[in-house]
Design a protein around this motif. Structure first.
Motif, mmCIF file in Angstrom:
data_model
loop_
_atom_site.group_PDB
_atom_site.id
_atom_site.type_symbol
_atom_site.label_atom_id
_atom_site.label_comp_id
_atom_site.label_asym_id
_atom_site.label_seq_id
_atom_site.Cartn_x
_atom_site.Cartn_y
_atom_site.Cartn_z
ATOM 1 N N LYS A 1 39.073 74.524 80.615
ATOM 2 C CA LYS A 1 37.735 75.130 80.653
ATOM 3 C C LYS A 1 37.663 76.392 79.794
ATOM 4 O O LYS A 1 36.619 76.710 79.229
ATOM 5 N N PHE A 2 38.808 77.110 79.731
ATOM 6 C CA PHE A 2 38.848 78.356 78.957
ATOM 7 C C PHE A 2 39.996 78.290 77.943
ATOM 8 O O PHE A 2 41.010 78.987 78.086
ATOM 9 N N PRO A 3 39.879 77.459 76.907
ATOM 10 C CA PRO A 3 40.992 77.263 75.969
ATOM 11 C C PRO A 3 41.373 78.510 75.186
ATOM 12 O O PRO A 3 42.510 78.623 74.713
ATOM 13 N N GLU A 4 40.443 79.465 75.096
ATOM 14 C CA GLU A 4 40.718 80.671 74.307
ATOM 15 C C GLU A 4 41.406 81.765 75.116
ATOM 16 O O GLU A 4 41.857 82.765 74.559
ATOM 17 N N LYS A 5 41.531 81.590 76.421
ATOM 18 C CA LYS A 5 42.073 82.639 77.274
ATOM 19 C C LYS A 5 43.557 82.421 77.582
ATOM 20 O O LYS A 5 44.025 81.277 77.624
ATOM 21 N N THR A 6 44.253 83.518 77.817
ATOM 22 C CA THR A 6 45.621 83.441 78.326
ATOM 23 C C THR A 6 45.556 83.349 79.844
ATOM 24 O O THR A 6 44.938 84.186 80.497
ATOM 25 N N ILE A 7 46.174 82.307 80.387
ATOM 26 C CA ILE A 7 46.154 82.081 81.835
ATOM 27 C C ILE A 7 47.586 82.049 82.340
ATOM 28 O O ILE A 7 48.418 81.304 81.821
ATOM 29 N N LYS A 8 47.890 82.878 83.346
ATOM 30 C CA LYS A 8 49.258 83.004 83.845
ATOM 31 C C LYS A 8 49.295 82.955 85.363
ATOM 32 O O LYS A 8 48.397 83.481 86.035
ATOM 33 N N ILE A 9 50.350 82.340 85.882
ATOM 34 C CA ILE A 9 50.660 82.507 87.302
ATOM 35 C C ILE A 9 51.456 83.801 87.429
ATOM 36 O O ILE A 9 52.430 84.017 86.695
ATOM 37 N N VAL A 10 51.028 84.685 88.345
ATOM 38 C CA VAL A 10 51.712 85.963 88.520
ATOM 39 C C VAL A 10 52.273 86.068 89.932
ATOM 40 O O VAL A 10 51.804 85.394 90.856
ATOM 41 N N ASP A 11 53.270 86.903 90.073
ATOM 42 C CA ASP A 11 53.924 87.119 91.362
ATOM 43 C C ASP A 11 53.020 87.964 92.256
ATOM 44 O O ASP A 11 52.902 89.174 92.076
ATOM 45 N N GLY A 12 52.386 87.303 93.225
ATOM 46 C CA GLY A 12 51.452 88.007 94.097
ATOM 47 C C GLY A 12 52.091 89.092 94.934
ATOM 48 O O GLY A 12 51.442 90.093 95.276
#
Length: 257
Positions: A225-236
């Protein structure tokens, strides 16, 4: 003494039997050398892992076993305003003195650690911990003070999609990590639509590992949906645990830049 809600608490002597209903505070107690004094924890107290085997598990953070807590004869019960309900705290008041934390920023964390130093008579240990966290914080700020700050949308839940906005500790830690919270103009943990303009404005999307356990499949879903964005799983835990785990937060934040 007083807790962080300014409630007065009285002790005849230093508490020796502790029940903690907050995972980050449980870990803090262990790192302060108080593991032997802990008699009860929640099922969510996962650090260190062996505690749920060696100590009595008295429930979760929202549901507790009152009879089990009574049987443990605690000298003090440690709670948190956000983690534990008002009803839980009121139900425990007849059993033992209750200390309630209320955390929104690093200064609140330092105050809580200092309070534990006074309550459990370990002031030297707690002052050392606070100083060490401050050193980590200052070193990080010195290194990243001149960077251009990117906007972040920090997701904590799916179905419905929910983000961390302002007026909570995660928001403070997003700032500590050198980012700008895209939802800083909203309160607490709002539900959002993926077409939300603030989400479109974000440079980064962080998917927290807790309380919702985001996985790589969710990264792929949002990336489409957001190909231009950096998407990361982060340590909550490193964004939301406010005890001794803060010692690890700033080195982790470096990896996000």
């Amino acid at each position: 003494m007083k807790d962080q809600l300014k409630r007065e608490i009285q002790f005849k002597k230093t508490p020796k039997r502790i029940i903690s209903l907050v995972p980050s505070q449980t870990e803090l107690l262990v790192d302060l050398g108080l593991e032997a004094s802990i008699v009860g924890v929640t099922k969510f107290c996962v650090h260190p892992k062996h505690l749920r085997i060696s100590k009595a598990v008295v429930g979760g953070t929202k549901q507790i076993n009152l009879e089990k807590i009574k049987a443990l004869r605690p000298d003090i019960i440690l709670c948190n305003k956000e983690e534990n309900t008002k009803e839980i705290i009121e139900s425990l008041e007849a059993i033992a003195p209750i200390h309630v934390s209320d955390i929104y920023n690093l200064e609140d964390c330092f105050e809580l650690i200092t309070m534990y130093g006074e309550i459990f008579n370990i002031k030297r240990t707690t002052s050392t911990l606070v100083a060490n966290i401050q050193l980590e914080r200052e070193a990080f700020q010195l290194q990243y003070q001149d960077i251009d700050k990117l906007k972040v949308a920090y997701f904590i839940w799916k179905k419905p999609w929910m983000v961390a906005a302002s007026d909570n500790f995660i928001d403070a830690m997003i700032t500590e990590a050198g980012f700008i919270n895209s939802y800083s103009n909203e309160k607490r943990y709002p539900e959002i639509d993926l077409n939300d303009p603030k989400l479109k404005e974000a440079d980064l999307i962080f998917l927290s590992s807790e309380p919702f356990p985001f996985k790589e499949a969710h990264v792929v879903e949002l990336q489409s949906k957001f190909p231009e964005k950096t998407i990361k799983i982060v340590d909550g835990e490193l964004f939301s645990w406010y005890g001794s785990r803060l010692l690890k937060s700033y080195s982790y934040f470096q990896t996000l830049h």
